[in-house]
Write an enzyme that holds these catalytic residues in place. Structure first.
Site, PDB file in Angstrom:
ATOM      1  N   SER A   1      60.022  -7.751  30.030  1.00 19.67           N
ATOM      2  CA  SER A   1      61.318  -7.182  29.661  1.00 19.67           C
ATOM      3  C   SER A   1      61.591  -5.854  30.356  1.00 19.67           C
ATOM      4  CB  SER A   1      61.401  -6.984  28.145  1.00 19.67           C
ATOM      5  OG  SER A   1      61.351  -8.221  27.468  1.00 19.67           O
TER       6      SER A   1
ATOM      7  N   CYS B   1      64.794 -10.921  20.722  1.00 19.74           N
ATOM      8  CA  CYS B   1      65.251  -9.939  21.698  1.00 19.74           C
ATOM      9  C   CYS B   1      66.325 -10.530  22.634  1.00 19.74           C
ATOM     10  CB  CYS B   1      64.069  -9.366  22.470  1.00 19.74           C
ATOM     11  SG  CYS B   1      64.397  -7.733  23.165  1.00 19.74           S
TER      12      CYS B   1
ATOM     13  N   HIS C   1      60.542  -7.217  17.899  1.00 24.77           N
ATOM     14  CA  HIS C   1      59.433  -8.058  18.362  1.00 24.77           C
ATOM     15  C   HIS C   1      58.421  -8.306  17.245  1.00 24.77           C
ATOM     16  CE1 HIS C   1      60.110  -8.319  22.784  1.00 24.77           C
ATOM     17  NE2 HIS C   1      60.914  -7.313  22.494  1.00 24.77           N
TER      18      HIS C   1
ATOM     19  N   GLU D   1      56.016 -10.248  17.228  1.00 26.94           N
ATOM     20  CA  GLU D   1      54.671 -10.480  17.781  1.00 26.94           C
ATOM     21  C   GLU D   1      53.959  -9.170  18.089  1.00 26.94           C
ATOM     22  OE1 GLU D   1      56.937  -9.442  21.370  1.00 26.94           O
ATOM     23  OE2 GLU D   1      57.371 -10.569  19.541  1.00 26.94           O
TER      24      GLU D   1
END
Length: 359
Positions: free
Chosen positions: A45, A246, A331, A333
């Protein structure tokens, strides 16, 4: 090496260079995480961006084999106040200087990173030139003026061919805009049978493996540039459970008829508070985004807002009122960051097994 950071408004910061001798042009952003520099720099990203780390010491625990979020450094440069050249960590296999050098990425240190951050907060994310090749300010100015920033990196940073990651659980088609390794790890932890598809995959191709769900990943760039993906996802809204993170969240918003906008300086760090309307709880999240979903634009699309940023009230999550479709801007994760929101992967599993988003 001498180092130079040139901002598009003419501001110049002088420091010392580390990493690979190189001059790069990118978007200057800041990240507030206290740890996780390796995960941040390898997060796809960050493609096209030059990262100003607000934490004053970077590199103190070195580089390990297990903390990459992809196979390469995607950021175009790194800026720090202090760099540790002799890390202390029994797992470390390299220091950050050599690591950046081996991957041909430039870095600057002895920079007033607080001043850089305040500049971004006041004037917004901006184009900049980072150089540790002793170029002149005049040359940096010319390069900055002549260079254009790409906004469509989500089309090129992901896989170029379909990859199968076997599992015995629900079958998931993952549309790759620049996926982080830990997203795939979270799916593997739940024994998902994962098929990773490249950006240009069609709705028909995504359905060709008879998946139980569709996952839309994170990624770099302006979501408005992902018109092909938006069109394909629109075809799948009524056919399969969908979870977006995202960039995937932003693209999903467009697929249902919403819009996105560029934030002044975005959210990047591991300490962002978010309120989850469905649970009534606040969570601390890891974030990395420069765009957001326009709240008003999704009001009549069948979507409802589920998560709100506690600092600026921007949209952090949404779900469909009747379809098994939801997404978050942050996020879950982590990597780096807290695991407060990992339950969202379990929610996705529930949908793929025939459950619902609504109590």
């Amino acid at each position: 090496m001498e180092g130079l950071l040139y901002l598009e408004d003419g501001t110049v910061f002088l420091g010392k260079g580390f990493g690979f001798p190189k001059t790069s042009v990118g978007e200057l952003v800041f990240n507030t995480s206290m740890t996780g520099y390796q995960e941040i720099l390898t997060d796809p990203s960050y493609t096209g961006q030059i990262i100003n780390f607000t934490y004053p010491l970077i590199g103190n625990y070195g580089i390990t084999e297990s903390e990459n979020e992809s196979n390469e450094i995607h950021a175009f440069g790194a800026i720090a106040k202090h760099i540790c050249f002799e890390p202390s960590n029994y797992k470390s296999i390299d220091n950050i200087d050599q690591w950046l050098f081996n991957r041909k990425v430039p870095g600057l240190f002895e920079i007033d990173t607080r001043a850089v951050t305040r500049k971004i907060r006041e004037f917004g994310a901006m184009k900049c030139v980072i150089s540790n090749e002793n170029i002149s300010i005049a040359d940096a100015k010319k390069l900055c003026e002549e260079s254009m920033l790409r906004q469509d990196y989500m089309k090129t940073v992901g896989t170029k061919e379909m990859i199968h990651i076997p599992g015995n659980g629900p079958k998931v088609s993952v549309l790759d805009f620049g996926v982080k390794t830990n997203i795939l790890n979270e799916l593997k932890k739940r024994d998902c049978d994962v098929y990773l598809f490249p950006y240009n995959s069609t709705a028909q191709q995504l359905l060709s493996v008879n998946p139980d769900g569709l996952f839309l990943t994170n990624g770099p760039g302006d979501p408005k540039e992902a018109t092909e993906a938006v069109n394909e996802i629109r075809l799948l809204l009524h056919k399969i459970p969908i979870f977006g993170i995202c960039m995937g969240h932003q693209i999903l918003a467009q697929a249902v008829g919403g819009t996105t906008y560029k934030m002044k300086y975005g959210h990047r760090g591991g300490n962002h508070g978010v309120f989850d309307k469905d649970t009534g709880r606040s969570i601390i999240t890891s974030q990395n985004h420069g765009f957001a979903v326009n709240a008003e634009s999704i009001l009549l699309t069948g979507m409802e807002i589920t998560h709100i940023n506690l600092n600026d009230r921007t949209v952090e999550g949404m779900k469909h009122q009747s379809l098994p479709v939801f997404s978050v801007q942050f996020h879950p994760e982590a990597a780096p960051g807290p695991n407060d929101s990992s339950y969202l992967f379990d929610r996705f599993l529930t949908l793929m097994k025939g459950g619902t988003l609504h109590a």
